[in-house]
Design an enzyme around this catalytic site. Structure first.
Site, PDB file in Angstrom:
ATOM      1  N   SER A  68      11.890   5.888   6.948  1.00 13.80           N
ATOM      2  CA  SER A  68      13.030   6.197   7.827  1.00 13.80           C
ATOM      3  C   SER A  68      12.642   6.651   9.227  1.00 13.80           C
ATOM      4  O   SER A  68      13.513   6.768  10.097  1.00 13.80           O
ATOM      5  CB  SER A  68      13.917   7.258   7.187  1.00 13.80           C
ATOM      6  OG  SER A  68      14.705   6.646   6.204  1.00 13.80           O
ATOM      7  N   LYS A  71      13.817   4.407  11.850  1.00 14.90           N
ATOM      8  CA  LYS A  71      15.202   4.451  12.344  1.00 14.90           C
ATOM      9  C   LYS A  71      15.253   4.891  13.813  1.00 14.90           C
ATOM     10  O   LYS A  71      16.187   4.535  14.533  1.00 14.90           O
ATOM     11  CB  LYS A  71      16.039   5.390  11.468  1.00 14.90           C
ATOM     12  CG  LYS A  71      16.280   4.798  10.067  1.00 14.90           C
ATOM     13  CD  LYS A  71      16.889   5.789   9.093  1.00 14.90           C
ATOM     14  CE  LYS A  71      17.212   5.088   7.767  1.00 14.90           C
ATOM     15  NZ  LYS A  71      17.290   5.953   6.608  1.00 14.90           N
ATOM     16  N   TYR A 193      16.115  -4.523   7.894  1.00 17.30           N
ATOM     17  CA  TYR A 193      16.010  -3.090   7.580  1.00 17.30           C
ATOM     18  C   TYR A 193      14.759  -2.796   6.733  1.00 17.30           C
ATOM     19  O   TYR A 193      13.991  -1.874   7.027  1.00 17.30           O
ATOM     20  CB  TYR A 193      17.281  -2.629   6.852  1.00 17.30           C
ATOM     21  CG  TYR A 193      17.206  -1.205   6.364  1.00 17.30           C
ATOM     22  CD1 TYR A 193      17.201  -0.145   7.266  1.00 17.30           C
ATOM     23  CD2 TYR A 193      17.111  -0.917   5.006  1.00 17.30           C
ATOM     24  CE1 TYR A 193      17.110   1.164   6.821  1.00 17.30           C
ATOM     25  CE2 TYR A 193      17.029   0.386   4.550  1.00 17.30           C
ATOM     26  CZ  TYR A 193      17.023   1.428   5.457  1.00 17.30           C
ATOM     27  OH  TYR A 193      16.916   2.725   5.025  1.00 17.30           O
ATOM     28  N   TYR A 245      18.234  14.875   7.317  1.00 18.87           N
ATOM     29  CA  TYR A 245      19.340  14.656   6.369  1.00 18.87           C
ATOM     30  C   TYR A 245      20.091  15.954   6.096  1.00 18.87           C
ATOM     31  O   TYR A 245      20.309  16.736   7.017  1.00 18.87           O
ATOM     32  CB  TYR A 245      18.817  13.997   5.082  1.00 18.87           C
ATOM     33  CG  TYR A 245      18.051  12.742   5.375  1.00 18.87           C
ATOM     34  CD1 TYR A 245      18.673  11.678   6.026  1.00 18.87           C
ATOM     35  CD2 TYR A 245      16.716  12.615   5.059  1.00 18.87           C
ATOM     36  CE1 TYR A 245      17.984  10.516   6.325  1.00 18.87           C
ATOM     37  CE2 TYR A 245      16.019  11.454   5.351  1.00 18.87           C
ATOM     38  CZ  TYR A 245      16.660  10.412   5.988  1.00 18.87           C
ATOM     39  OH  TYR A 245      15.978   9.276   6.286  1.00 18.87           O
ATOM     40  N   VAL A 263      10.711   8.650   3.511  1.00 17.69           N
ATOM     41  CA  VAL A 263      10.338   8.859   2.112  1.00 17.69           C
ATOM     42  C   VAL A 263       8.898   8.434   1.795  1.00 17.69           C
ATOM     43  O   VAL A 263       8.433   8.609   0.673  1.00 17.69           O
ATOM     44  CB  VAL A 263      11.330   8.205   1.114  1.00 17.69           C
ATOM     45  CG1 VAL A 263      12.673   8.902   1.122  1.00 17.69           C
ATOM     46  CG2 VAL A 263      11.468   6.711   1.356  1.00 17.69           C
TER      47      VAL A 263
HETATM   48  N1  GLN Z   1      13.621   2.479   2.854  1.00 14.81           N
HETATM   49  C1  GLN Z   1      14.174   3.744   2.437  1.00 14.81           C
HETATM   50  C2  GLN Z   1      15.545   3.526   1.846  1.00 14.81           C
HETATM   51  O1  GLN Z   1      16.242   2.682   2.313  1.00 14.81           O
HETATM   52  C3  GLN Z   1      14.208   4.672   3.608  1.00 14.81           C
HETATM   53  C4  GLN Z   1      14.781   6.020   3.258  1.00 14.81           C
HETATM   54  C5  GLN Z   1      14.052   7.175   3.877  1.00 14.81           C
HETATM   55  O2  GLN Z   1      12.911   7.094   4.307  1.00 14.81           O
HETATM   56  N2  GLN Z   1      14.692   8.327   3.846  1.00 14.81           N
HETATM   57  O3  GLN Z   1      15.954   4.166   0.931  1.00 14.81           O
END
Ligand code: GLN
Length: 310
Positions: A68, A71, A193, A245, A263
């Site tokens: 993430s 992003k 994505y 988050y 993650v």
């Molecule tokens: N690729 C992960 C997902 O879509 C990214 C989520 C994350 O890093 N928080 O769940």
């Protein structure tokens, strides 16, 4: 008081030692099976400054799945392409929900709460897919230029793993499409994505590539304008309120820096007008944030007095 870089190097090494066994308090993400294969006891930390210095300790040169953290890059590209009209399709409010939550998206008629939860990043992926003839290549080129490294690549094993275990992300994208907030075909959006989540980078590369956010939108290495000062401010604001988050409030309360987790165990924190901290330790807490990473960022931020709220 910000110390000189030699002092910081010593501090980073000392901090890593304090975290030696703390990775045992978290669990490596396994809902994307390829991520579960990573050794849980790896850990690294980098600090890059806008005046061109860099220090690191531990596994800071080893690449990991940025997940993430990607992003942020996608958001900046979409802001550059769409200007203020982007904010009609995605909001800038904290969600107070897990990163992959679907429940709020229906109440709010397919408009994601912010661009750094999964729904928001899928929306951004739609923007990039529709605005670039090859959004994946454009994304990779953007990151490679920022990091000054053409070798940065997508980890195909992670990509395939995400693709075959991506039902929740697919559900988020289809729900948004049902509200006419996604233009492209869903498989294309998902493919973009998962590609950006699967990019592999090290703490050193991530810290270097995000320096523009600490420097009002200008990459201090190349002197190139990556985004406007206003957009750099906006990204940092979104990271402060939503980047961790539903633990963003606690992170602001205890650390006080714009930050983003992934993650894969990565965590970046922007120190405006100073530099970027990047940490990596795979085991996560219940919110999907790296346990050791949070401790490391908190430790260095406190030691150097880096909170933006001081
Ligand atoms: N690729 C992960 C997902 O879509 C990214 C989520 C994350 O890093 N928080 O769940």
């Amino acid at each position: 008081m910000k110390k000189n870089i030699v002092d910081i190097q010593t501090k980073l090494q000392a901090l890593l030692l304090t975290q030696h066994d703390n990775y045992l308090q978290g669990a490596v993400a396994d809902y994307i099976p390829a991520l579960a294969k990573v050794k849980p006891d790896l850990m690294g930390i980098s600090v890059a400054t806008i005046d061109g210095k860099h220090v690191g300790a531990g596994d800071y040169q080893r690449t990991f799945s940025i997940q993430s953290i990607s992003k942020i890059f996608g958001l900046v590209m979409a802001m550059n392409r769409m200007g203020d009209s982007l904010w009609q399709r995605v909001k800038m409010e904290p969600s107070g929900q897990p990163f992959n939550s679907i429940i709020q998206l229906e109440w709010e008629k397919g408009i994601p709460r912010n661009p750094v939860i999964n729904a928001g990043a899928l929306l951004i992926s739609d923007v990039l897919t529709t605005h670039y003839s090859s959004s994946k290549l454009a994304f990779l080129t953007f990151i490679r230029n920022l990091a000054g490294n053409d070798a940065i690549r997508v980890d195909n094993q992670v990509y395939q793993s995400e693709l075959t275990h991506g039902n929740r992300n697919a559900a988020l994208a289809y729900l948004m499409k049902s509200f006419d907030n996604i233009e492209a075909e869903i498989p294309k959006v998902l493919s973009h994505y998962f590609t950006q989540c699967s990019v592999a980078m090290s703490c050193q590369q991530l810290a270097q590539s995000l320096l523009f956010l600490a420097n009002k939108g200008v990459d201090p290495k190349s002197k190139k304008v990556i985004c406007s000062p206003k957009d750099a401010h906006r990204v940092n604001a979104i990271l402060s309120t939503s980047g961790m988050y539903d633990q963003s409030g606690e992170f602001a309360f205890s650390v006080g820096l714009p930050a983003k987790s992934g993650v894969g165990g990565g965590l970046i924190a922007i120190v405006p007008n100073y530099g970027v901290i990047c940490t990596w330790s795979p085991p996560l807490n219940e919110y999907g944030n790296s346990v050791v990473g949070m401790n490391l960022v908190a430790g260095i931020a406190e030691e150097l007095g880096l909170s933006i709220y001081h």
